[in-house]
Write an enzyme that holds these catalytic residues in place. Structure first.
Site, PDB file in Angstrom:
ATOM      1  N   ASP A 241       0.923  -1.015  -0.001  1.00 40.21           N
ATOM      2  CA  ASP A 241       0.132   0.073   0.158  1.00 40.21           C
ATOM      3  C   ASP A 241       0.814   1.276   0.136  1.00 40.21           C
ATOM      4  O   ASP A 241       1.857   1.368   0.716  1.00 40.21           O
ATOM      5  CB  ASP A 241      -1.015   0.120   1.308  1.00 40.21           C
ATOM      6  CG  ASP A 241      -2.420   0.960   1.068  1.00 40.21           C
ATOM      7  OD1 ASP A 241      -1.991   1.894   0.269  1.00 40.21           O
ATOM      8  OD2 ASP A 241      -3.250   0.472   1.400  1.00 40.21           O
ATOM      9  N   HIS A 243      -0.305   4.536   0.238  1.00 44.18           N
ATOM     10  CA  HIS A 243      -0.980   5.853   0.561  1.00 44.18           C
ATOM     11  C   HIS A 243      -0.762   6.159   2.039  1.00 44.18           C
ATOM     12  O   HIS A 243      -0.711   5.329   2.960  1.00 44.18           O
ATOM     13  CB  HIS A 243      -2.439   5.397   0.579  1.00 44.18           C
ATOM     14  CG  HIS A 243      -3.150   5.246  -0.910  1.00 44.18           C
ATOM     15  ND1 HIS A 243      -3.108   4.030  -1.391  1.00 44.18           N
ATOM     16  CD2 HIS A 243      -3.462   5.837  -1.993  1.00 44.18           C
ATOM     17  CE1 HIS A 243      -3.493   3.966  -2.411  1.00 44.18           C
ATOM     18  NE2 HIS A 243      -4.039   5.292  -2.899  1.00 44.18           N
ATOM     19  N   SER A 294      -4.941  -4.479   2.138  1.00 35.34           N
ATOM     20  CA  SER A 294      -4.446  -3.940   3.330  1.00 35.34           C
ATOM     21  C   SER A 294      -4.856  -4.342   4.562  1.00 35.34           C
ATOM     22  O   SER A 294      -4.178  -4.603   5.667  1.00 35.34           O
ATOM     23  CB  SER A 294      -4.101  -2.433   3.449  1.00 35.34           C
ATOM     24  OG  SER A 294      -3.383  -2.023   2.400  1.00 35.34           O
TER      25      SER A 294
END
Length: 720
Positions: A241, A243, A294
């Site tokens: 991930d 972000h 996630s």
């Protein structure tokens, strides 16, 4: 002062009694000089409400000041007056009032009257100037002021432990009480970081000299002493991930409250997270993630923490996380009274949670949390017993039926195949920006009727700060457009398409002869029993015509590039505010690019809605024909479908957009979508699916059942 003390005494004795106070009478003698009156009110209200518990008072909201809005010298005078600290407190305030009144008269006379010298925070003693700069987020003079303060003390650390920490304590108190907002906190953190960065060489030199004097090798010493911090927190975005904007915000807020934060970045494998936690001997670990894979990775980290014998609390946060998922899936893997697992909704809650976990009230806090999570698990499993899922064959037989003879598919696109979109500029997409998520990123939320942009500027509580934030965003946007530090890249694919023979997938063809399948997009169908017998069970495949009826499907992937370099620049300058602003703007740019590109597909590249005339606000309300659902989201919650799209339209090769091992798009400011043109296509949520469909789906995709179950984890209605 007697009123404040009496209020506190009454509340302690009779906690359910409501107390009202007359505010205007307090400053009636200073009428006509609002700056004095409102400053007195600010001091009084702060202590009467927060310290003593006053419930009701009538104020002038338009003129009302917060404690942090009161100029420092005025604050001292007001506190002396309200609390009767000095015998001459009234006289000193009368002198200040006379000066303020003279200034008002001078302004009315247009300069004809004698000009009154205005005091400024720059006239304050150096320690007070530093505190003021921190509380108000003013970084313009910080290097010079920090140097002056350093020269007044025996050790540079005293500057940090004194005026700087005093300012950050004020910031923490104001944020915690809702009197300061996230953008202000980030600005304060920027000032703190700049001041510390200035002092760091002096502290390192002092430390080095001390070691030499003690006969030690300064080059063979452990990490800096971190015992002065309230606690140590490790922050990481989990494997696959990319972000991190939310994580960055939480890190800054925790830092503002004297927590040492070790942020180890994005795409962090479990082993790296646990290794860093051991290395830094942290008190808390925080995991962040945006995409649904996630969620499973967080479960794995929790399992490994238990295996590894960790005894620190685990925080869970991110857009796709939830308190229910944390309670049901993650907490059972690791939660004990010593090391709980806690879902943190947003940055404003992070400090309270960490304080509760490290402070003296931990035991009671964790017991309450354990009880809550147990109730949530019971509620979750009870609800599963009540839910009914129809067999996949029945769901297929009750598909969403479109009469393609009565309502035919969209016409052939003007341009079939792949189109590279590398000519779009930031300036072109700005009119398509939806600013509402921007304010949500900064945790600024107006109340009805001022909830959305631009009405948020009228909100009594957050409007002023929202406008400041927006103005800062406009300034950075203008600079980005001028220096081209961010730019847009994308690729579109438009293909002949038909539903598969089984009706559950969509074949796209290399050309309009439809003789060769270029790719197959596998879809999922709703299975949760519908309330009405006539309700259909939806799949995106239903929006595409069966073989024999020419139909088409589109797709695109777009990104805003350059943000990572800009973020690195601001990180090097210890400027968290600009760093987070850049990330927030990049997200807005790419979403606006997707909106603009989808419009151009409808009007030009495909052209099925060439006569469309809609304003930007109508586009945000989805008043156009067709939809653009994204792989991995509610109407097709399987992220692996991105690989099919990437291979088909060459998103990496042609637009520079990559996929991580968890199929998160890189850069983080990226958007992808399928494009359906039929007027009856619409957004929906697949919801949870049963094993019969998942088994069939795995076969259609050519994947092992356990593998696809892992990717669909949050979507499964059964335990795998």
């Amino acid at each position: 002062v007697d009123f404040i003390k009496a209020t506190k005494a009454i509340k302690e004795t009779c906690p359910y009694v409501k107390i009202s106070g007359g505010i205007s009478n307090l400053s009636f003698g200073f009428r006509g000089v609002n700056v004095v009156r409102e400053s007195i009110h600010a001091i009084f209200l702060h202590h009467a409400i927060l310290d003593s518990g006053m419930d009701v008072g009538i104020v002038n909201c338009k003129e009302m000041l917060g404690l942090s809005d009161v100029e420092e010298s005025m604050r001292v005078l007001c506190e002396d007056l309200v609390f009767n600290k000095h015998a001459d407190a009234t006289e000193r305030m009368l002198e200040r009032t006379a000066k303020e009144k003279a200034a008002i008269e001078a302004r009315k006379a247009g300069g004809g009257a004698e000009e009154t010298k205005q005091t400024s925070w720059r006239d304050l003693p150096i320690r007070e100037r530093l505190t003021h700069a921190l509380v108000n987020g003013i970084s313009e003079f910080i290097d010079g002021d920090t140097e002056l303060a350093r020269k007044e003390v025996s050790r540079p650390l005293e500057v940090i432990e004194g005026p700087l920490m005093k300012g950050m304590n004020v910031v923490g108190d104001l944020f915690g009480s809702g009197k300061m907002f996230l953008p202000q906190v980030i600005k304060s953190a920027r000032v703190m970081k700049k001041a510390v960065a200035y002092l760091l060489p002096f502290m390192e030199a002092e430390k080095r000299q001390k070691m030499i004097d003690e006969g030690k090798d300064p080059d063979d010493q452990p990490e800096d002493d971190d015992s002065a911090y309230a606690g140590k927190v490790l922050m990481a975005t989990v494997k696959g991930d990319v972000h991190d904007i939310g994580k960055n915000i939480v890190s800054v807020v925790l830092g503002c409250n004297n927590y040492k934060v070790y942020d180890i970045g994005v795409m962090c494998p479990c082993d790296n997270i646990l290794e860093a936690a051991r290395k830094y001997k942290v008190d808390v670990i925080g995991l962040s993630g945006l995409i649904t894979p996630s969620l499973d990775e967080m479960v794995e980290v929790a399992k490994e923490m238990k295996k590894g014998g960790f005894n620190v609390p685990l925080l869970i946060g991110g857009a796709t996380t939830s308190r229910m998922h944390t309670a049901v899936k993650i907490a059972p893997q690791y939660f004990t009274n010593e090391h709980p697992v806690i879902h943190v909704l947003d940055a404003s809650r992070a400090v309270t949670v960490v304080q509760s976990l490290i402070g003296k009230d931990k035991e009671e806090y964790v017991e309450d949390l354990a009880e809550l999570y147990e109730e949530m698990r019971e509620e979750h499993y009870a609800s599963l017993e009540d839910r009914v899922y129809v067999p996949i064959d029945k769901a297929i037989s009750k598909r969403f039926q479109i009469d393609f003879n009565e309502c035919p598919p969209a016409p052939k696109p003007n341009k079939l195949g792949v189109t590279v979109c590398d000519k779009y500029t930031i300036e072109e997409v700005v009119p398509y920006i939806d600013w509402n998520p921007f304010f949500q990123t900064w945790e600024l939320r107006g109340t009805y009727p001022n909830r959305g942009y631009p009405k948020i500027f009228n909100d009594e509580k957050v409007g002023k700060e929202a406008k400041k934030l927006f103005d800062d965003a406009q300034a950075m946007l203008k600079q980005i457009c001028a220096d081209k530090s961010m730019w847009l890249s994308g690729v579109v694919g438009l293909y002949p398409a038909n539903r598969s023979d089984g009706g559950e997938d969509v074949h796209v063809y290399t050309d309009d002869t439809r003789s060769e399948v270029a790719a197959t997009f596998c879809m999922l169908r709703q299975q949760a029993e519908k309330p009405e017998p006539t309700d259909p069970y939806l799949s995106q495949a239903d929006f595409i015509a069966p073989k024999g009826t020419p139909d088409y499907m589109g797709m695109f992937a777009v990104a805003c590039l350059g943000c990572d370099a800009l973020v690195a620049k601001y990180e090097a300058a210890s400027d968290d505010y600009s760093k987070i602003m850049a990330q927030a703007l990049a997200d807005r740019f790419v979403e606006a690019f997707a909106e603009k590109l989808h419009r151009d597909i409808r009007l030009d590249l495909w052209g099925y809605a060439h006569d469309e005339v809609l304003e930007a606000e109508d586009l945000l309300k989805i008043k156009y024909k067709g939809i653009r659902p994204a792989p991995g989201y509610p109407s097709q919650p399987d992220h692996t479908e991105k690989t099919t799209m990437w291979n088909l339209i060459k998103a990496k090769e042609l637009a520079g957009i990559e996929l991580s091992e968890s199929l998160s798009m890189m850069p983080a400011a990226s958007v992808s979508a399928l494009v359906f043109a039929h007027p009856q296509s619409h957004y929906f949520s697949v919801g949870q699916v049963n094993k019969d469909q998942v088994t069939d789906y795995a076969g259609r995709k050519g994947m092992e059942l356990p593998v696809i179950e892992k990717w669909l984890g949050p979507t499964l209605c059964y335990d795998r």
